[in-house]
Design a protein around this motif. Structure first.
Motif, mmCIF file in Angstrom:
data_model
loop_
_atom_site.group_PDB
_atom_site.id
_atom_site.type_symbol
_atom_site.label_atom_id
_atom_site.label_comp_id
_atom_site.label_asym_id
_atom_site.label_seq_id
_atom_site.Cartn_x
_atom_site.Cartn_y
_atom_site.Cartn_z
ATOM 1 N N SER A 131 7.360 -1.636 -13.631
ATOM 2 C CA SER A 131 6.796 -2.379 -12.506
ATOM 3 C C SER A 131 7.034 -1.632 -11.195
ATOM 4 O O SER A 131 7.917 -0.778 -11.115
ATOM 5 C CB SER A 131 7.389 -3.795 -12.420
ATOM 6 N N ALA A 132 6.216 -1.983 -10.217
ATOM 7 C CA ALA A 132 6.323 -1.360 -8.897
ATOM 8 C C ALA A 132 6.161 -2.432 -7.838
ATOM 9 O O ALA A 132 5.374 -3.367 -8.001
ATOM 10 C CB ALA A 132 5.250 -0.293 -8.722
ATOM 11 N N GLN A 133 6.951 -2.306 -6.776
ATOM 12 C CA GLN A 133 6.876 -3.257 -5.664
ATOM 13 C C GLN A 133 6.829 -2.461 -4.365
ATOM 14 O O GLN A 133 7.619 -1.537 -4.183
ATOM 15 C CB GLN A 133 8.121 -4.145 -5.672
ATOM 16 N N LEU A 148 6.085 -1.935 12.671
ATOM 17 C CA LEU A 148 6.582 -1.833 14.041
ATOM 18 C C LEU A 148 5.496 -2.269 15.004
ATOM 19 O O LEU A 148 4.392 -1.736 14.969
ATOM 20 C CB LEU A 148 6.979 -0.379 14.343
ATOM 21 N N HIS A 149 5.802 -3.220 15.876
ATOM 22 C CA HIS A 149 4.837 -3.710 16.864
ATOM 23 C C HIS A 149 3.467 -3.996 16.234
ATOM 24 O O HIS A 149 2.428 -3.633 16.775
ATOM 25 C CB HIS A 149 4.649 -2.705 17.993
ATOM 26 N N GLY A 150 3.462 -4.594 15.061
ATOM 27 C CA GLY A 150 2.192 -4.957 14.440
ATOM 28 C C GLY A 150 1.525 -3.836 13.663
ATOM 29 O O GLY A 150 0.544 -4.060 12.963
ATOM 30 N N ASP A 151 2.067 -2.602 13.774
ATOM 31 C CA ASP A 151 1.495 -1.487 13.009
ATOM 32 C C ASP A 151 2.330 -1.241 11.756
ATOM 33 O O ASP A 151 3.545 -1.350 11.793
ATOM 34 C CB ASP A 151 1.524 -0.189 13.831
ATOM 35 N N THR A 152 1.656 -0.886 10.685
ATOM 36 C CA THR A 152 2.388 -0.461 9.504
ATOM 37 C C THR A 152 2.575 1.041 9.599
ATOM 38 O O THR A 152 1.597 1.787 9.698
ATOM 39 C CB THR A 152 1.611 -0.809 8.224
ATOM 40 N N ILE A 153 3.841 1.472 9.632
ATOM 41 C CA ILE A 153 4.083 2.912 9.804
ATOM 42 C C ILE A 153 4.522 3.587 8.510
ATOM 43 O O ILE A 153 4.594 4.800 8.429
ATOM 44 C CB ILE A 153 5.154 3.184 10.885
ATOM 45 N N GLY A 154 4.798 2.771 7.491
ATOM 46 C CA GLY A 154 5.214 3.360 6.229
ATOM 47 C C GLY A 154 5.437 2.296 5.177
ATOM 48 O O GLY A 154 5.201 1.109 5.420
ATOM 49 N N VAL A 155 5.883 2.727 4.015
ATOM 50 C CA VAL A 155 6.065 1.810 2.902
ATOM 51 C C VAL A 155 7.357 2.162 2.157
ATOM 52 O O VAL A 155 7.658 3.337 1.945
ATOM 53 C CB VAL A 155 4.872 1.908 1.908
ATOM 54 N N LEU A 156 8.104 1.116 1.816
ATOM 55 C CA LEU A 156 9.250 1.289 0.914
ATOM 56 C C LEU A 156 8.788 0.884 -0.478
ATOM 57 O O LEU A 156 8.324 -0.236 -0.686
ATOM 58 C CB LEU A 156 10.422 0.396 1.371
ATOM 59 N N ASN A 157 8.878 1.808 -1.412
ATOM 60 C CA ASN A 157 8.406 1.552 -2.770
ATOM 61 C C ASN A 157 9.578 1.417 -3.728
ATOM 62 O O ASN A 157 10.478 2.246 -3.729
ATOM 63 C CB ASN A 157 7.531 2.707 -3.248
ATOM 64 N N LEU A 158 9.546 0.351 -4.500
ATOM 65 C CA LEU A 158 10.624 0.132 -5.467
ATOM 66 C C LEU A 158 10.038 0.150 -6.875
ATOM 67 O O LEU A 158 9.030 -0.509 -7.146
ATOM 68 C CB LEU A 158 11.296 -1.219 -5.189
#
Lengths: 229, 247
Positions: free
Chosen positions: A105-107, A113-123
């Motif tokens: 599985s992946a999450q 930040l300030h309403g912008d998505t600057i990246g993703v943490l993937n588990l």
């Protein structure tokens, strides 16, 4: 917890991201973790991973342009699926590769930040299904801490700087890879082992990871000393 | 757009813009001229850097003022270019009028005198390899927009490729193709470069050039060769192709 310490102590972007990835697998029910960051053009890059498998899977996801991390980045919301069948239905190519690398599985959690998505943490997990509510909450809090830390590195939070921030992070990343190569060639360790040896040495001597990397490259830190740590 | 491919494509575009031309000016002069066209700036300059730090050598500049300001920074030992080469990070100063004189007491006054109001300095670097600095001068204060900043970073990466290429001694056998291809940023490429520094006892820049040269000589991609090095299937040596082993 050392994530918070990193904010006030001497700072190293890659070190922070790697700490986030590693801590995520210790604190959450996840076997591997990775972090992608985006620049202003929306270009995602793999910045840190807790294992080689996680890194490969993330690179594959970017290459094939399909998977939960991309969906999370575009929607700005956490992304997961209930089980393997649901994953296969949504991301057939990604899910197949994920299975080959030993995950079920992946999450994906957004770094915002300030309403912008600057990246993703993937588990990534070896068991199927999404994270529990409480794990999700802790994971999201960790992603937030890393985001804030990332922006505080140079005290100016101007969004104009994001592209430069990414570039600098990339330079540290490159330096780290070069140092891994030097150490691996000198000691016969694998790339993963070389990285962990560098990290242990940095911790034990309270040095920044980037500094240790630079010293391995210019030969002022003895490779054999690292091997033994 | 979901990968770093957009950035790399733009770098390749800039490189082909400056190589596919009848223009007989030096490559770096053409690169600065392109930068001046593509970016909202009044001047562009490139300065060389050595392992010991800023060298004081101006590689190219779009105008006399930009050239003089580069030289001035080196003689004063302060300024954005000096700072960027020391830290290996970009120095973005959007308003010299308010912060210039405090940030750089001597250079700040001179640069305002010359009519410059904003400076952006970008290191030309590939990890431990640092070859120079790209400086952008503006007559009006203000940040570069996110798009312009991305464009400036693409110019910096293109300049890095060219300066690396120009520094290669002909013995490295680098094909002209090396001049039009952005540096491949896959982890294995940099890991392999690190390994090659030990195998050949050379500097990081030389190791990267040898890796690229070997890829062109054997008609393979740089990352394919890098994977073979990392997996210890080939080793670099002083043979004709630069490496031996069983890929």
């Amino acid at each position: 917890m050392d994530l918070a310490d990193t904010l006030v102590a001497d700072f190293d972007v890659i070190d922070l991201l790697h700490t986030l990835a590693t801590r995520s697998t210790e604190l959450l029910d996840a076997n591997a973790a990775g972090i992608m960051l985006a620049d202003q053009r929306g270009s995602l890059r793999v910045m840190a991973s807790s294992t080689e498998e996680a890194r490969l899977l993330e690179l594959y996801e970017l290459q094939r342009n399909e998977g939960p991390c991309l969906d999370c980045f575009h929607s700005g919301a956490p992304v997961a699926r209930a089980d393997l069948d649901a994953m296969l239905a949504t991301w057939p190519v990604f899910t197949k590769r994920m299975r080959e690398l030993g995950f079920s599985s992946a999450q994906a959690l957004p770094m915002r930040l300030h309403g912008d998505t600057i990246g993703v943490l993937n588990l990534f997990r070896s068991r199927p299904g999404p994270l529990t509510e409480s794990d999700l909450w802790i994971g999201q809090a960790m992603a937030h801490v890393a985001t804030v830390g990332l922006m505080q590195e140079r005290s100016i939070a101007a969004s104009e700087q994001l592209a430069e921030q990414l570039q600098a992070a990339l330079s540290s990343r490159v330096l780290l890879e070069q140092a891994k190569g030097v150490l691996a060639e000198r000691t016969g360790l694998s790339m993963d082992e070389s990285f962990h040896a560098m990290r242990r040495y940095a911790r034990a001597n309270q040095r920044r990871l980037g500094e240790v990397a630079a010293r391995i490259i210019d030969g002022t830190v003895d490779a054999e000393a690292l091997r033994g740590t | 757009m979901t990968t770093a491919a957009a950035h790399d494509r733009r770098v390749a575009e800039i490189l082909s813009l400056i190589t596919d031309t009848e223009d007989d000016r030096p490559l770096l002069v053409r690169l600065c001229a392109q930068g001046l066209t593509a970016l909202p700036v009044a001047g562009v300059a490139l300065a060389l850097m050595t392992d010991e730090g800023p060298s004081g050598v101006v590689l190219a500049a779009t105008d006399d003022r930009a050239r003089k300001l580069e030289e001035l920074q080196f003689s004063l030992g302060e300024g954005p270019c000096v700072e960027a080469s020391r830290n290996g990070r970009a120095v973005l100063e959007p308003d010299l009028g308010s912060s210039g004189p405090t940030r750089w007491p001597a250079f700040g006054a001179a640069v305002l005198e010359a009519g410059v109001r904003a400076i952006f300095a970008f290191p030309l670097r590939v990890g431990a390899i640092r070859v120079g600095i790209l400086d952008l001068y503006r007559d009006v204060p203000g940040w570069l927009s996110a798009e312009d900043l991305a464009e400036a970073l693409a110019f910096a990466d293109a300049a890095t490729v060219v300066v690396l290429y120009l520094q290669a001694d002909s013995g490295a056998g680098l094909a002209p193709a090396a001049l039009t291809e952005p540096i491949d940023n896959r982890a294995q490429v940099h890991q392999a470069t690190g390994m090659i520094t030990i195998q050949l006892d050379v500097e990081m820049a030389e190791a990267l050039l040898r890796l690229r040269a070997h890829a062109y000589a054997t008609s393979r991609t740089v990352s394919e060769v890098a994977v073979d090095v990392v997996d210890r299937r080939i080793r670099f040596d002083d043979s004709d192709t630069g490496a031996s082993g069983d890929p």
